[in-house]
Scaffold this motif. Structure first.
Motif, PDB file in Angstrom:
ATOM      1  N   ILE A  15       0.838  -1.209   0.000  1.00 14.16           N
ATOM      2  CA  ILE A  15       0.000   0.000   0.000  1.00 14.16           C
ATOM      3  C   ILE A  15       0.863   1.246   0.000  1.00 14.16           C
ATOM      4  O   ILE A  15       0.562   2.233  -0.676  1.00 14.16           O
ATOM      5  CB  ILE A  15      -0.937  -0.019   1.225  1.00 14.16           C
ATOM      6  CG1 ILE A  15      -1.914  -1.185   1.111  1.00 14.16           C
ATOM      7  CG2 ILE A  15      -1.694   1.294   1.351  1.00 14.16           C
ATOM      8  CD1 ILE A  15      -2.819  -1.339   2.311  1.00 14.16           C
ATOM      9  N   ARG A  16       1.943   1.230   0.708  1.00 16.64           N
ATOM     10  CA  ARG A  16       2.830   2.393   0.764  1.00 16.64           C
ATOM     11  C   ARG A  16       3.410   2.686  -0.611  1.00 16.64           C
ATOM     12  O   ARG A  16       3.492   3.846  -1.035  1.00 16.64           O
ATOM     13  CB  ARG A  16       3.937   2.134   1.769  1.00 16.64           C
ATOM     14  CG  ARG A  16       4.884   3.307   1.941  1.00 16.64           C
ATOM     15  CD  ARG A  16       5.905   3.013   3.022  1.00 16.64           C
ATOM     16  NE  ARG A  16       5.241   2.802   4.301  1.00 16.64           N
ATOM     17  CZ  ARG A  16       5.897   2.447   5.402  1.00 16.64           C
ATOM     18  NH1 ARG A  16       7.210   2.228   5.385  1.00 16.64           N
ATOM     19  NH2 ARG A  16       5.231   2.271   6.529  1.00 16.64           N
ATOM     20  N   ALA A  17       3.782   1.601  -1.311  1.00 11.19           N
ATOM     21  CA  ALA A  17       4.363   1.787  -2.640  1.00 11.19           C
ATOM     22  C   ALA A  17       3.324   2.367  -3.598  1.00 11.19           C
ATOM     23  O   ALA A  17       3.613   3.271  -4.398  1.00 11.19           O
ATOM     24  CB  ALA A  17       4.905   0.468  -3.162  1.00 11.19           C
ATOM     25  N   ARG A  18       2.100   1.851  -3.509  1.00 18.13           N
ATOM     26  CA  ARG A  18       1.046   2.386  -4.379  1.00 18.13           C
ATOM     27  C   ARG A  18       0.754   3.856  -4.053  1.00 18.13           C
ATOM     28  O   ARG A  18       0.512   4.675  -4.937  1.00 18.13           O
ATOM     29  CB  ARG A  18      -0.213   1.545  -4.235  1.00 18.13           C
ATOM     30  CG  ARG A  18      -0.122   0.234  -5.023  1.00 18.13           C
ATOM     31  CD  ARG A  18      -1.401  -0.550  -4.925  1.00 18.13           C
ATOM     32  NE  ARG A  18      -1.571  -1.104  -3.583  1.00 18.13           N
ATOM     33  CZ  ARG A  18      -2.604  -1.847  -3.214  1.00 18.13           C
ATOM     34  NH1 ARG A  18      -3.583  -2.098  -4.081  1.00 18.13           N
ATOM     35  NH2 ARG A  18      -2.677  -2.327  -1.990  1.00 18.13           N
ATOM     36  N   PHE A  21       3.435   5.920  -5.531  1.00 19.23           N
ATOM     37  CA  PHE A  21       3.330   5.952  -6.991  1.00 19.23           C
ATOM     38  C   PHE A  21       2.267   6.979  -7.437  1.00 19.23           C
ATOM     39  O   PHE A  21       2.513   7.817  -8.309  1.00 19.23           O
ATOM     40  CB  PHE A  21       2.984   4.555  -7.505  1.00 19.23           C
ATOM     41  CG  PHE A  21       2.658   4.535  -8.971  1.00 19.23           C
ATOM     42  CD1 PHE A  21       3.673   4.635  -9.932  1.00 19.23           C
ATOM     43  CD2 PHE A  21       1.335   4.428  -9.397  1.00 19.23           C
ATOM     44  CE1 PHE A  21       3.352   4.623 -11.279  1.00 19.23           C
ATOM     45  CE2 PHE A  21       1.037   4.412 -10.736  1.00 19.23           C
ATOM     46  CZ  PHE A  21       2.040   4.518 -11.696  1.00 19.23           C
ATOM     47  N   PHE A  22       1.121   6.869  -6.848  1.00 20.78           N
ATOM     48  CA  PHE A  22       0.050   7.795  -7.255  1.00 20.78           C
ATOM     49  C   PHE A  22       0.355   9.229  -6.830  1.00 20.78           C
ATOM     50  O   PHE A  22      -0.060  10.186  -7.496  1.00 20.78           O
ATOM     51  CB  PHE A  22      -1.297   7.339  -6.677  1.00 20.78           C
ATOM     52  CG  PHE A  22      -1.865   6.142  -7.389  1.00 20.78           C
ATOM     53  CD1 PHE A  22      -2.325   6.249  -8.698  1.00 20.78           C
ATOM     54  CD2 PHE A  22      -1.924   4.902  -6.764  1.00 20.78           C
ATOM     55  CE1 PHE A  22      -2.840   5.138  -9.346  1.00 20.78           C
ATOM     56  CE2 PHE A  22      -2.440   3.807  -7.424  1.00 20.78           C
ATOM     57  CZ  PHE A  22      -2.911   3.916  -8.725  1.00 20.78           C
ATOM     58  N   LEU A  23       1.076   9.394  -5.733  1.00 23.03           N
ATOM     59  CA  LEU A  23       1.471  10.734  -5.322  1.00 23.03           C
ATOM     60  C   LEU A  23       2.410  11.356  -6.339  1.00 23.03           C
ATOM     61  O   LEU A  23       2.245  12.519  -6.742  1.00 23.03           O
ATOM     62  CB  LEU A  23       2.127  10.675  -3.942  1.00 23.03           C
ATOM     63  CG  LEU A  23       2.641  12.008  -3.390  1.00 23.03           C
ATOM     64  CD1 LEU A  23       1.485  13.000  -3.227  1.00 23.03           C
ATOM     65  CD2 LEU A  23       3.348  11.794  -2.052  1.00 23.03           C
ATOM     66  N   MET A  24       3.410  10.560  -6.775  1.00 24.53           N
ATOM     67  CA  MET A  24       4.344  11.063  -7.770  1.00 24.53           C
ATOM     68  C   MET A  24       3.633  11.329  -9.094  1.00 24.53           C
ATOM     69  O   MET A  24       3.919  12.318  -9.779  1.00 24.53           O
ATOM     70  CB  MET A  24       5.477  10.060  -7.967  1.00 24.53           C
ATOM     71  CG  MET A  24       6.336   9.841  -6.720  1.00 24.53           C
ATOM     72  SD  MET A  24       7.124  11.362  -6.150  1.00 24.53           S
ATOM     73  CE  MET A  24       8.229  11.673  -7.522  1.00 24.53           C
ATOM     74  N   LEU A  25       2.686  10.458  -9.436  1.00 27.84           N
ATOM     75  CA  LEU A  25       1.935  10.664 -10.677  1.00 27.84           C
ATOM     76  C   LEU A  25       1.111  11.946 -10.612  1.00 27.84           C
ATOM     77  O   LEU A  25       1.047  12.709 -11.577  1.00 27.84           O
ATOM     78  CB  LEU A  25       1.033   9.451 -10.931  1.00 27.84           C
ATOM     79  CG  LEU A  25       0.181   9.513 -12.210  1.00 27.84           C
ATOM     80  CD1 LEU A  25       1.074   9.586 -13.452  1.00 27.84           C
ATOM     81  CD2 LEU A  25      -0.742   8.302 -12.289  1.00 27.84           C
ATOM     82  N   SER A  26       0.507  12.205  -9.477  1.00 29.96           N
ATOM     83  CA  SER A  26      -0.296  13.422  -9.317  1.00 29.96           C
ATOM     84  C   SER A  26       0.569  14.665  -9.416  1.00 29.96           C
ATOM     85  O   SER A  26       0.200  15.650 -10.076  1.00 29.96           O
ATOM     86  CB  SER A  26      -1.027  13.396  -7.970  1.00 29.96           C
ATOM     87  OG  SER A  26      -1.886  12.283  -7.900  1.00 29.96           O
ATOM     88  N   LEU A  27       1.748  14.608  -8.766  1.00 28.67           N
ATOM     89  CA  LEU A  27       2.640  15.763  -8.839  1.00 28.67           C
ATOM     90  C   LEU A  27       3.100  16.006 -10.267  1.00 28.67           C
ATOM     91  O   LEU A  27       3.199  17.154 -10.726  1.00 28.67           O
ATOM     92  CB  LEU A  27       3.838  15.551  -7.921  1.00 28.67           C
ATOM     93  CG  LEU A  27       3.523  15.552  -6.406  1.00 28.67           C
ATOM     94  CD1 LEU A  27       4.783  15.204  -5.606  1.00 28.67           C
ATOM     95  CD2 LEU A  27       2.989  16.905  -5.982  1.00 28.67           C
ATOM     96  N   ALA A  28       3.376  14.900 -10.977  1.00 31.39           N
ATOM     97  CA  ALA A  28       3.822  15.044 -12.364  1.00 31.39           C
ATOM     98  C   ALA A  28       2.720  15.648 -13.229  1.00 31.39           C
ATOM     99  O   ALA A  28       2.969  16.528 -14.065  1.00 31.39           O
ATOM    100  CB  ALA A  28       4.248  13.679 -12.906  1.00 31.39           C
ATOM    101  N   VAL A  29       1.485  15.183 -13.021  1.00 23.41           N
ATOM    102  CA  VAL A  29       0.359  15.732 -13.804  1.00 23.41           C
ATOM    103  C   VAL A  29       0.158  17.203 -13.489  1.00 23.41           C
ATOM    104  O   VAL A  29      -0.095  18.026 -14.377  1.00 23.41           O
ATOM    105  CB  VAL A  29      -0.908  14.915 -13.527  1.00 23.41           C
ATOM    106  CG1 VAL A  29      -2.119  15.593 -14.146  1.00 23.41           C
ATOM    107  CG2 VAL A  29      -0.762  13.502 -14.082  1.00 23.41           C
ATOM    108  N   ILE A  30       0.292  17.558 -12.215  1.00 27.21           N
ATOM    109  CA  ILE A  30       0.121  18.964 -11.824  1.00 27.21           C
ATOM    110  C   ILE A  30       1.184  19.832 -12.474  1.00 27.21           C
ATOM    111  O   ILE A  30       0.907  20.918 -12.995  1.00 27.21           O
ATOM    112  CB  ILE A  30       0.153  19.091 -10.294  1.00 27.21           C
ATOM    113  CG1 ILE A  30      -1.092  18.438  -9.681  1.00 27.21           C
ATOM    114  CG2 ILE A  30       0.230  20.553  -9.871  1.00 27.21           C
ATOM    115  CD1 ILE A  30      -1.058  18.370  -8.169  1.00 27.21           C
TER     116      ILE A  30
END
Length: 309
Positions: A15-18, A21-30
Motif C-alpha cells: 500500500i505504501r508503494a502504491r 506511486f500515485f502521489l508522484m503521478l499526481s505531482l507530475a500531472v500537476i
C-alpha cells in the motif's frame, strides 16, 4: 503441477508503494498541466460530461429551497396586498373628502363674487332637499324665519340667480326657482343694454324672454343679468344665457330661449339677500283712496298729528 500460495496469502505491491506511486503521478500531472496547460481540453470535456449529473443530483435540494421561498413569498405578497388595499381605500376616502371640500370652496368663491356688487345683508345656507314631485321647480334651504328670511326675498346661487323664497318656517324655507312657469325677472342684455322680461317655462333650466320685439337685438351667447329695477334682486347678477333667438314673420314677438346661468338641478349652497321683499308696498298703500268720508277724515287727522309732531 505447480503449487503456490493461496489467494488469501498472496503478496502484491504494498500500500505504501502504491501511495507513493500515485502521489508522484499526481505531482507530475500537476507540473505538466501547470507548465504546458495540456489538460485543459480534458478538464473541459470532463466538466461538460459531469454537469448534467451534477444538476440532477442538486434538483431535490433546489426544489425544496424554491418551494420554501415560494410559500414565504406568497405569504408576504398577500400581506402586502392587504396592506396596500387598506391604504388605497383610505386614500380614496381622503381624495373624495378633498374633492368635496374643493367643490364647496369653489362654489362659495363663486357665491361671494356673485354678491360682490351688493352691500345688503345676506344669509348663506345649504340646500337640504327637493320636493318629491319631479315637475316641481322648488328647493328647500336650511334657513328660516328665525334667520331673518321672509317670503319674497331673492336667492342667489354660486353661478347666478336661483329664485325667490316662496314659503318659510322657523329653520327652513322653500325657494321657487326661476325656471318655474310663474317666475318673472327684469334683466338687461350685457352686450346691448336693452331691458327684457325673463320668464320661466316650467322645464328645468329652460327660460324664455317674454314679449321680445321683432327688432330686439338678442343673439345666442348673450348674457342676461339682473337690472335692479325691481329693487329686489341685486343689480348685475348673471341670470341666464341666450340659447336661441328667432323671429317668424307674422308673429307679434320674437322667440327667444335661454338657459339658467346656475345649474338648477345640482345646487348645494344658496344665499338669501335680506332685502324688503315688498319694496313697492308703501307706494301701493298711498295709491289706495279712502272709500268714504269718515276714512278720509281719519286720514286727514293722522296727517295733521304727524305734521304737528
Amino acid at each position: 503441477m505447480a503449487y503456490g500460495a493461496p489467494p488469501l496469502f498472496r503478496q502484491g505491491v504494498s500500500i505504501r508503494a502504491r501511495f507513493l506511486f500515485f502521489l508522484m503521478l499526481s505531482l507530475a500531472v500537476i507540473l505538466v498541466d501547470g507548465r504546458l496547460r495540456a489538460l485543459d481540453d480534458f478538464r473541459s470535456a470532463l466538466t461538460s460530461f459531469l454537469t448534467p449529473f451534477k444538476e440532477v443530483v442538486q434538483l431535490p435540494g433546489l426544489f425544496i429551497e424554491n418551494s420554501a421561498g415560494y410559500f414565504i413569498s406568497k405569504k408576504n405578497l398577500n400581506e402586502e396586498i392587504q396592506r396596500l388595499t387598506k391604504e388605497n381605500q383610505l386614500l380614496q376616502l381622503d381624495a373624495a373628502r378633498m374633492e368635496e371640500m374643493r367643490q364647496e370652496n369653489e362654489n362659495l368663491r363663486h357665491l361671494v363674487s356673485a354678491l360682490a356688487a351688493t352691500t345688503d345683508h345676506v344669509v348663506t345656507t345649504e340646500v337640504i332637499g327637493r320636493p318629491a314631485d319631479p315637475f316641481s321647480r322648488r328647493i328647500q334651504i336650511a334657513a328660516g324665519a328665525l334667520d331673518g328670511v321672509q317670503v319674497g326675498m331673492p336667492v342667489i346661487g354660486p353661478f347666478g340667480v336661483l329664485g325667490q323664497v316662496s314659503r318659510t318656517v322657523s329653520h327652513q324655507s322653500e325657494v321657487t326657482l326661476i325656471s318655474d312657469h310663474k317666475s318673472r325677472i327684469s334683466v338687461i342684455n350685457n352686450r346691448t343694454g336693452q331691458i327684457f322680461l325673463l320668464a320661466g317655462t316650467g322645464d328645468s333650466g329652460l327660460l324664455t324672454v317674454a314679449f321680445a320685439q321683432p327688432s330686439a337685438d338678442l343673439q345666442p351667447g348673450d348674457e342676461l343679468v339682473t337690472s335692479g329695477l325691481d329693487h329686489l334682486y341685486p343689480k348685475a347678477v348673471l341670470t341666464a344665457i341666450v340659447k336661441s333667438s328667432t323671429y317668424v314673420p307674422g308673429e307679434a314677438y320674437r322667440r327667444v330661449e335661454a338657459t339658467a346661468a346656475a345649474d338648477l338641478t345640482d345646487v348645494q349652497f344658496a344665499t338669501v339677500v335680506l332685502v324688503n321683499p315688498h319694496p313697492t308696498a308703501e307706494l301701493d298703500i298711498k295709491d289706495v283712496k279712502p272709500q268714504n268720508r269718515f276714512e278720509r277724515r281719519d286720514k286727514a287727522d293722522r296727517q295733521n298729528r304727524r305734521d304737528q309732531k
